[in-house]
Enzyme design. Structure first.
Site, PDB file in Angstrom:
ATOM      1  N   HIS A 172      -2.197   2.794   7.743  1.00 44.64           N
ATOM      2  CA  HIS A 172      -1.955   1.307   6.963  1.00 44.64           C
ATOM      3  C   HIS A 172      -2.251   0.386   7.615  1.00 44.64           C
ATOM      4  O   HIS A 172      -2.671  -0.845   7.355  1.00 44.64           O
ATOM      5  CB  HIS A 172      -0.758   1.453   6.061  1.00 44.64           C
ATOM      6  CG  HIS A 172      -0.935   2.505   4.918  1.00 44.64           C
ATOM      7  ND1 HIS A 172      -1.560   2.086   3.891  1.00 44.64           N
ATOM      8  CD2 HIS A 172      -0.113   3.505   4.793  1.00 44.64           C
ATOM      9  CE1 HIS A 172      -1.232   3.049   2.776  1.00 44.64           C
ATOM     10  NE2 HIS A 172      -0.518   4.024   3.470  1.00 44.64           N
TER      11      HIS A 172
ATOM     12  N   SER B 125       0.875   4.230  11.874  1.00 40.91           N
ATOM     13  CA  SER B 125       0.315   4.342  10.284  1.00 40.91           C
ATOM     14  C   SER B 125      -1.215   3.932  10.270  1.00 40.91           C
ATOM     15  O   SER B 125      -1.592   3.023  10.747  1.00 40.91           O
ATOM     16  CB  SER B 125       1.268   3.696   9.422  1.00 40.91           C
ATOM     17  OG  SER B 125       0.911   3.637   8.039  1.00 40.91           O
TER      18      SER B 125
ATOM     19  N   HIS C 248      -2.853   9.271  -0.537  1.00 39.28           N
ATOM     20  CA  HIS C 248      -3.284   8.582   0.425  1.00 39.28           C
ATOM     21  C   HIS C 248      -4.709   8.924   0.873  1.00 39.28           C
ATOM     22  O   HIS C 248      -4.952  10.102   1.132  1.00 39.28           O
ATOM     23  CB  HIS C 248      -2.475   8.876   1.713  1.00 39.28           C
ATOM     24  CG  HIS C 248      -2.565   8.303   3.018  1.00 39.28           C
ATOM     25  ND1 HIS C 248      -1.961   7.181   3.489  1.00 39.28           N
ATOM     26  CD2 HIS C 248      -3.732   8.175   3.686  1.00 39.28           C
ATOM     27  CE1 HIS C 248      -2.448   6.782   4.696  1.00 39.28           C
ATOM     28  NE2 HIS C 248      -3.631   7.345   4.801  1.00 39.28           N
TER      29      HIS C 248
ATOM     30  N   TYR D  69      10.425   9.132   6.118  1.00 38.49           N
ATOM     31  CA  TYR D  69       9.450   8.420   5.106  1.00 38.49           C
ATOM     32  C   TYR D  69       8.606   7.462   5.529  1.00 38.49           C
ATOM     33  O   TYR D  69       7.776   7.064   4.882  1.00 38.49           O
ATOM     34  CB  TYR D  69      10.581   8.053   3.963  1.00 38.49           C
ATOM     35  CG  TYR D  69      11.228   8.909   3.388  1.00 38.49           C
ATOM     36  CD1 TYR D  69      10.897   9.746   2.099  1.00 38.49           C
ATOM     37  CD2 TYR D  69      12.656   9.237   3.647  1.00 38.49           C
ATOM     38  CE1 TYR D  69      11.544  10.803   1.724  1.00 38.49           C
ATOM     39  CE2 TYR D  69      13.527  10.168   3.058  1.00 38.49           C
ATOM     40  CZ  TYR D  69      13.033  10.969   2.180  1.00 38.49           C
ATOM     41  OH  TYR D  69      13.696  11.905   1.390  1.00 38.49           O
ATOM     42  N   ALA D  70       8.663   7.023   7.045  1.00 39.96           N
ATOM     43  CA  ALA D  70       7.673   6.080   7.354  1.00 39.96           C
ATOM     44  C   ALA D  70       7.440   6.482   9.049  1.00 39.96           C
ATOM     45  O   ALA D  70       8.031   7.269   9.434  1.00 39.96           O
ATOM     46  CB  ALA D  70       8.403   4.790   7.175  1.00 39.96           C
ATOM     47  N   LEU D  71       6.426   5.798   9.455  1.00 39.01           N
ATOM     48  CA  LEU D  71       5.990   6.014  10.699  1.00 39.01           C
ATOM     49  C   LEU D  71       6.046   4.505  11.498  1.00 39.01           C
ATOM     50  O   LEU D  71       6.248   3.532  10.874  1.00 39.01           O
ATOM     51  CB  LEU D  71       4.492   6.240  10.717  1.00 39.01           C
ATOM     52  CG  LEU D  71       4.121   7.559  10.070  1.00 39.01           C
ATOM     53  CD1 LEU D  71       2.676   7.593  10.021  1.00 39.01           C
ATOM     54  CD2 LEU D  71       4.382   8.702  11.102  1.00 39.01           C
TER      55      LEU D  71
ATOM     56  N   GLU E 159      -0.022  14.560   0.937  1.00 33.22           N
ATOM     57  CA  GLU E 159       0.127  13.014   0.352  1.00 33.22           C
ATOM     58  C   GLU E 159      -1.427  12.987  -0.669  1.00 33.22           C
ATOM     59  O   GLU E 159      -2.207  12.627  -0.211  1.00 33.22           O
ATOM     60  CB  GLU E 159       0.112  12.141   1.330  1.00 33.22           C
ATOM     61  CG  GLU E 159       1.341  12.063   1.985  1.00 33.22           C
ATOM     62  CD  GLU E 159       1.441  10.762   2.776  1.00 33.22           C
ATOM     63  OE1 GLU E 159       0.613   9.911   2.763  1.00 33.22           O
ATOM     64  OE2 GLU E 159       2.554  10.628   3.458  1.00 33.22           O
TER      65      GLU E 159
ATOM     66  N   ASP F 115      -2.996   3.791  -0.402  1.00 30.91           N
ATOM     67  CA  ASP F 115      -2.138   4.437  -1.362  1.00 30.91           C
ATOM     68  C   ASP F 115      -2.832   4.271  -2.871  1.00 30.91           C
ATOM     69  O   ASP F 115      -2.382   3.252  -3.367  1.00 30.91           O
ATOM     70  CB  ASP F 115      -0.564   4.432  -1.343  1.00 30.91           C
ATOM     71  CG  ASP F 115      -0.162   5.107   0.199  1.00 30.91           C
ATOM     72  OD1 ASP F 115      -0.906   5.489   0.924  1.00 30.91           O
ATOM     73  OD2 ASP F 115       0.814   4.878   0.554  1.00 30.91           O
TER      74      ASP F 115
END
EC number: 3.4.17.-
Length: 303
Positions: free
Chosen positions: A163, A161, A216, A154-156, A213, A170
């Site tokens: 972000h 990322s 995003h 669920y995450a990098l 996504e 998002d």
């Protein structure tokens, strides 16, 4: 009774007229391409504009700065790549126009927040008005914590990322999930007009390495978002396209842009216009992209 009937008919016709005008405006969006089988310097010389150009030295550091950075599992964000104008949106009411925030800890690039606000205001005029920002910029420490808590599914990791760059956000809807919300459909169809792209579309997961996504979005700016929309490119494909073509001329709604790709090794000399606005962005790999804008204002920026 007749008066009521005619009043309802009039309102219906007004609605149809508004819808027709909106459709007509959107249908006028037009992107035209012209590719050149020559390097940027040759193109400038052959077009008769070489007298309006100057040489500029590009350093390796500039490969990792700008709005066109490719960020994925192979090419991470560097600390020096982060946008320099990150702000807490909850402390800037002038930037929160037409949308809400998930909480008071949403950070974003001021430049990109202004672009997003402009886009949302146009969506609101068309009756799509339930946008919220769920996440914006995350620093490397915050990304590390998120990765440890959520795991790789669920995450990098920190630096991998988008972000972490300040270039992405998002977006959600207060009505329902983005894949079903009017806000999600509007963004998918119209975000490119404002310089944004849907970074992880449903049909390109093998190229991006990220599942679909619909929330995003990533800022790349015009005309790049228009080219990517027209050719159905994700950023990975677009970077390959620029490296292959090297020189592109594109018209978006009658406004002509020119795009040049230059490979960079140590200190590299490139050619830029002296009488037109241009931007220089790295690709986060091995080169820079020069975007020359319509008009004759002599300003430039390194994004």
């Amino acid at each position: 009774m007749k008066k009521l009937f005619f009043l309802l008919l009039l309102l219906f016709l007004i609605y149809l007229g508004y819808d027709y005008v909106n459709e007509a405006l959107f249908s006028q969006e037009k992107v035209e391409f012209q590719n050149y089988d020559q390097n940027p310097k040759e193109h400038l010389e052959n077009s008769g504009t070489s007298e309006n150009t100057q040489e500029k030295t590009i350093t390796e550091e500039q490969v990792y700065q700008g709005n066109l950075l490719l960020i994925n599992s192979k090419y991470p964000v560097r600390q020096e790549s982060v946008k320099s104008d990150i702000v807490n949106l909850s402390k800037h009411d002038e930037l929160i126009n037409g949308y809400g925030l998930l909480d008071s800890n949403i950070y974003m690039s001021k430049e990109i927040a202004q672009k997003f606000s402009e886009m949302v205001n146009d969506a609101v005029k068309g009756g799509v008005s339930h946008f919220i920002i769920n996440s914006g910029y995350r620093d490397f420490d915050e990304q590390s914590v998120l990765y440890q808590e959520m795991g790789a599914e669920y995450a990098l990791p920190a630096g991998y990322s988008e972000h972490n760059s300040g270039l992405s956000l998002d977006v959600g809807s207060s009505l329902t999930k983005m894949e079903r919300a009017p806000e999600g459909k509007w963004i998918e169809e119209n975000a490119w007009k404002y310089g944004f792209i849907l970074r992880y579309p449903e049909d390109k997961t093998e190229l991006t390495g990220i599942q679909y996504e619909p929330w995003h979005i990533r800022y790349v700016g015009l005309p790049h978002s228009a080219i990517m929309k027209e050719k159905n490119f994700v950023l990975e494909e677009y970077m390959d396209y620029l490296k292959e073509e090297k020189t592109i001329s594109v018209s978006v709604n009658g406004e002509k842009y020119e795009i040049f790709y230059y490979p960079v090794t140590k200190n590299t000399t490139i050619h830029v216009p002296t009488n037109l606005r241009y931007e220089i962005s790295g690709n986060n790999i091995d080169g820079v992209i020069v975007t020359v804008f319509p008009g004759s204002t002599h300003t430039n920026s390194r994004r």
